[in-house]
Write a protein that holds these residues in place. Structure first.
Motif, short mmCIF file in Angstrom:
data_model
loop_
_atom_site.label_atom_id
_atom_site.label_comp_id
_atom_site.label_asym_id
_atom_site.label_seq_id
_atom_site.Cartn_x
_atom_site.Cartn_y
_atom_site.Cartn_z
N GLU A 39 0.83 -1.20 0.00
CA GLU A 39 0.00 0.00 0.00
C GLU A 39 0.87 1.26 0.00
N LYS A 40 1.97 1.21 0.73
CA LYS A 40 2.84 2.38 0.79
C LYS A 40 3.40 2.71 -0.59
N ILE A 41 3.88 1.68 -1.31
CA ILE A 41 4.49 1.90 -2.61
C ILE A 41 3.47 2.44 -3.62
N MET A 42 2.26 1.90 -3.59
CA MET A 42 1.27 2.27 -4.60
C MET A 42 0.46 3.51 -4.25
N ARG A 43 0.42 3.90 -2.96
CA ARG A 43 -0.50 4.97 -2.57
C ARG A 43 0.16 6.17 -1.89
N VAL A 44 1.42 6.02 -1.49
CA VAL A 44 2.11 7.13 -0.81
C VAL A 44 3.07 7.78 -1.79
N PRO A 45 3.02 9.11 -1.97
CA PRO A 45 3.90 9.78 -2.93
C PRO A 45 5.35 9.81 -2.45
N TYR A 46 6.27 9.85 -3.41
CA TYR A 46 7.71 9.90 -3.12
C TYR A 46 8.29 11.24 -3.58
N GLY A 47 9.28 11.72 -2.82
CA GLY A 47 10.02 12.91 -3.22
C GLY A 47 9.28 14.21 -2.96
N PRO A 48 9.98 15.32 -3.13
CA PRO A 48 9.39 16.65 -2.89
C PRO A 48 8.27 17.00 -3.86
N ASN A 49 8.29 16.36 -5.05
CA ASN A 49 7.25 16.63 -6.04
C ASN A 49 6.02 15.74 -5.88
N LYS A 50 6.03 14.91 -4.84
CA LYS A 50 4.88 14.04 -4.54
C LYS A 50 4.50 13.17 -5.74
N GLU A 51 5.47 12.40 -6.23
CA GLU A 51 5.23 11.51 -7.36
C GLU A 51 4.75 10.15 -6.88
N PHE A 52 3.78 9.58 -7.60
CA PHE A 52 3.26 8.26 -7.27
C PHE A 52 3.90 7.20 -8.16
N PHE A 53 4.20 6.06 -7.56
CA PHE A 53 4.72 4.92 -8.32
C PHE A 53 3.55 4.20 -8.97
N LYS A 54 3.58 4.06 -10.31
CA LYS A 54 2.42 3.54 -11.04
C LYS A 54 2.71 2.26 -11.83
N TYR A 55 3.84 1.64 -11.58
CA TYR A 55 4.26 0.53 -12.45
C TYR A 55 4.08 -0.81 -11.74
N SER A 56 2.86 -1.30 -11.74
CA SER A 56 2.53 -2.53 -11.03
C SER A 56 3.33 -3.72 -11.54
N LEU A 57 3.47 -3.82 -12.85
CA LEU A 57 4.15 -4.97 -13.44
C LEU A 57 5.63 -4.99 -13.07
N PHE A 58 6.21 -3.83 -12.80
CA PHE A 58 7.61 -3.77 -12.38
C PHE A 58 7.76 -4.40 -10.99
N LEU A 59 6.78 -4.17 -10.12
CA LEU A 59 6.81 -4.81 -8.80
C LEU A 59 6.69 -6.33 -8.93
N VAL A 60 5.82 -6.77 -9.83
CA VAL A 60 5.68 -8.21 -10.07
C VAL A 60 7.02 -8.80 -10.53
N PHE A 61 7.68 -8.11 -11.45
CA PHE A 61 8.96 -8.59 -11.97
C PHE A 61 10.01 -8.67 -10.86
N CYS A 62 10.10 -7.64 -10.04
CA CYS A 62 11.09 -7.63 -8.94
C CYS A 62 10.81 -8.75 -7.95
N ASN A 63 9.54 -8.93 -7.60
CA ASN A 63 9.18 -9.99 -6.66
C ASN A 63 9.54 -11.37 -7.20
N ARG A 64 9.19 -11.60 -8.47
CA ARG A 64 9.37 -12.93 -9.04
C ARG A 64 10.83 -13.26 -9.30
N ILE A 65 11.62 -12.28 -9.74
CA ILE A 65 13.03 -12.58 -10.03
C ILE A 65 13.79 -12.87 -8.73
N THR A 66 13.38 -12.22 -7.64
CA THR A 66 13.99 -12.51 -6.34
C THR A 66 13.64 -13.91 -5.88
N THR A 67 12.36 -14.26 -5.99
CA THR A 67 11.90 -15.59 -5.58
C THR A 67 12.53 -16.68 -6.42
#
Length: 286
Positions: A39-67
């Protein structure tokens, strides 16, 4: 002879109870951390410009390659061959379903809050029962279906009438959007199929847990990487992470926790079946 037999039965029961307690503790603790970070990654903004992370498939890739890397290391460390036990396409079926499950889950967080999503997951039992009937020819009583239906009805009411504070950063209106509910339905359907088909593979083949995890996550890596390339999101996702070190740390921890939880999930399905896993996930919402 009666006494040794009784002692053997008691030892077996205690061992079964220990295994179930181990599975429940592992699933609940890892998925709690996983859910908060997700929830933090997908819903909490990052940086001074309050940017949201919108790349769900990138999270899937990171999770799966680690596993995939960890499971391969375990197989090699235990001196087991990496040859597939089942036909490759069966691993791919689990992989595709699992990617759809995770993607729907991440995307749904753009429209519903994590507490709402968590309660919606109480309906896990129904798709597992349906897929169990279709895929494994299991039979359930009317009482089982009634109980599952009542749980689903309660979750549906909660989704349609959310709390005023549960507002998504992507959707400033009510959370009961058709798209948000559709994503949750897609998540539940794919998730139920994934665990049921994993159960079928474990029952149909003499398959090690790490063997199934390695091949399903390896397929997921290739599919998610291909999806990122086709969408053109890989460079932008990498750029986002490189500009926000705290996001990189969150994703690294998320991938580690996802890997640990995957081992607990496969362990549970291997030893107790898909419905037992769905029941654990349902009681977890409490």
């Amino acid at each position: 002879m009666a006494e040794p037999s009784s002692q053997l039965m008691q030892k077996w029961t205690e061992n079964k109870l220990f295994k179930m307690s181990f599975a429940v503790t592992g699933i609940m603790s890892t998925l709690l951390i996983y859910g908060v970070l997700q929830e933090k990654i997908m819903r909490v903004p990052y940086g001074p410009n309050k940017e949201f992370f919108k790349y769900s498939l990138f999270l899937v890739f990171c999770n799966r390659i680690t596993t995939s890397a960890v499971s391969a290391g375990v197989l090699l460390g235990r001196k087991k061959v990496l040859d597939p036990v089942a036909p490759i396409y069966k691993y791919c079926v689990v992989s595709v379903s699992n990617i759809l499950t995770t993607t729907c889950q991440y995307e749904a967080l753009k429209y519903v809050s994590f507490p709402v999503q968590t309660l919606a997951k109480c309906a896990k039992m129904i798709p597992v029962m349906i897929w169990g009937t279709l895929i494994m020819q299991k039979k359930y009583t009317g009482r089982d279906y009634l109980f599952a239906f009542l749980v689903t009805l309660g979750c549906s009411i909660f989704i349609l009438f959310p709390a005023a504070g549960d507002i998504s950063p992507y959707n400033r209106g009510r959370e009961s959007t058709v798209w948000g509910v559709s994503l949750m339905v897609g998540y539940l359907g794919c998730d139920g199929f994934t665990s049921t088909f994993q159960d079928k593979l474990f029952n149909g083949y003499d398959m090690d847990i790490h063997n199934q995890i390695f091949y399903t996550t390896l397929c997921s890596c290739m599919l998610s990487f291909t999806g990122l390339i086709l969408q053109g999101n890989l460079p932008t996702a990498i750029d986002f992470v490189s500009r926000h070190n705290d996001c990189f740390v969150d994703i690294a921890i998320l991938s580690t926790v996802a890997t640990i939880s995957q081992f607990f999930i496969s362990y549970t399905i291997r030893n107790f079946g898909a419905l037992a896993f769905a029941t654990i996930m349902t009681t977890r919402q409490v």
